[in-house]
Scaffold this motif. Sequence first.
Motif, short mmCIF file in Angstrom:
data_model
loop_
_atom_site.label_atom_id
_atom_site.label_comp_id
_atom_site.label_asym_id
_atom_site.label_seq_id
_atom_site.Cartn_x
_atom_site.Cartn_y
_atom_site.Cartn_z
N PHE A 16 58.09 47.50 -34.12
CA PHE A 16 58.79 46.25 -34.19
C PHE A 16 60.42 46.65 -34.32
N THR A 17 61.16 45.67 -33.83
CA THR A 17 62.45 45.50 -34.44
C THR A 17 62.57 44.44 -35.43
N LEU A 18 63.19 44.99 -36.60
CA LEU A 18 63.13 44.51 -37.78
C LEU A 18 64.54 43.81 -38.10
N ALA A 19 64.33 42.56 -38.64
CA ALA A 19 65.48 41.85 -39.00
C ALA A 19 65.54 41.22 -40.30
N ALA A 20 66.63 40.81 -40.80
CA ALA A 20 66.68 40.00 -42.12
C ALA A 20 67.48 38.96 -42.16
N ALA A 40 48.10 43.82 -43.12
CA ALA A 40 47.16 43.61 -42.02
C ALA A 40 47.56 43.04 -41.09
N VAL A 41 48.53 42.02 -41.31
CA VAL A 41 49.19 41.34 -40.08
C VAL A 41 49.94 42.39 -39.25
N ALA A 42 50.88 43.21 -39.84
CA ALA A 42 51.58 44.21 -39.18
C ALA A 42 50.83 44.94 -38.23
N LEU A 43 49.81 45.57 -38.73
CA LEU A 43 48.65 46.37 -38.24
C LEU A 43 47.95 45.59 -36.79
N THR A 89 56.41 47.54 -45.26
CA THR A 89 55.21 46.55 -44.99
C THR A 89 55.20 46.68 -43.23
N PHE A 90 56.45 46.64 -42.54
CA PHE A 90 56.36 46.34 -41.19
C PHE A 90 56.53 47.66 -40.52
N THR A 91 56.69 48.65 -41.11
CA THR A 91 56.86 50.20 -40.19
C THR A 91 55.44 50.44 -39.97
N VAL A 92 55.55 50.35 -38.47
CA VAL A 92 54.06 50.87 -38.05
C VAL A 92 54.55 51.73 -36.76
N GLU A 93 54.52 52.85 -36.73
CA GLU A 93 54.72 53.89 -35.90
C GLU A 93 53.98 53.80 -34.57
N MET A 94 54.64 53.65 -33.47
CA MET A 94 53.96 53.93 -32.22
C MET A 94 53.32 55.01 -31.74
N ALA A 95 52.25 55.21 -31.36
CA ALA A 95 51.74 56.27 -30.77
C ALA A 95 52.25 57.13 -29.92
N GLN A 96 52.26 58.35 -29.94
CA GLN A 96 53.25 59.28 -29.29
C GLN A 96 52.43 59.53 -27.78
#
Length: 274
Positions: A12-16, A233-236, A267-274
């Motif tokens: 995801f692109t994360l912002a605040a 859980a939402v992030a995943l 919480t919202f760091t979810v790496e994409m599969a290579q």
Amino acid sequence: MTATTVAAGNAFTLAACAEMIFTDRPFLERVDAIAARGLKVEMWDWGGKDLDALAARRADGVEIVSMTGYVEGDLTTDDGVARLLATAEQSLAAAERIDCPRLNVHGTGLGEGGIPVVANEHPSPGDWLRAADTLRRLAALGEREGRVFTLENLNLPVDHPGCPFALARDTRTLVAAVDSPHLRMNLDLYHAQIGEGNLIELCRASQPWIGEIQVADVPGRAQPGTGEVNYRAVALALMDMGYRGTVAMEAFASGASDDALDEFISTFTVEMAQ
């Protein structure tokens, strides 16, 4: 202790939102502090902001990715529609100056304390048709200028009593009816948890029309991890359903702002599969 920054391969692109954290600092310093963490920046009203200074920060990699897309007006009344469209034009001009891609709107302007200027908790069938027509006109403005308007859901019980078209299912219905890439949902999961719940399925049902997702925990509207929502859980789930857009923390910090950003980013760091 080293502050957490956004991983290069994050899903995801994360912002605040700079309106709600680092509130002891001038606004431009808040923007810089958020950007230093590898985050994009969101803001509310552009009217009191130094747009030239924000534009200059683009050269340093600072990106404002969402701002308010109108100054006043609503989706259904004659005068309200005219004011919303006129001030949307002004907002588009401001967005052009800082190259902001998304402009956020609601069913009505919000006054002091978030109270709707035009309360209408139960819109009539005619109101629904008028709202869809207004949003089509708004989307046409966005298409002309290469920008996207986002329609945000709000909650009625706590923050915005009487606001029309407040639920996420309402905003989804309107965005789907307009069916334009220049009008998308701003799916705010803080508001949705209070008003509807069932967040993962709500995201799944809304996914084709989501322009971005905003998060804060419930109760208290602080960063994820401070309340009842299992945001990990939402992030995943968002990763699994193929969402790859922006997730923005529109939340207050329960303590230090840097700590709140650490928790949000983790919480919202979810790496994409290579």
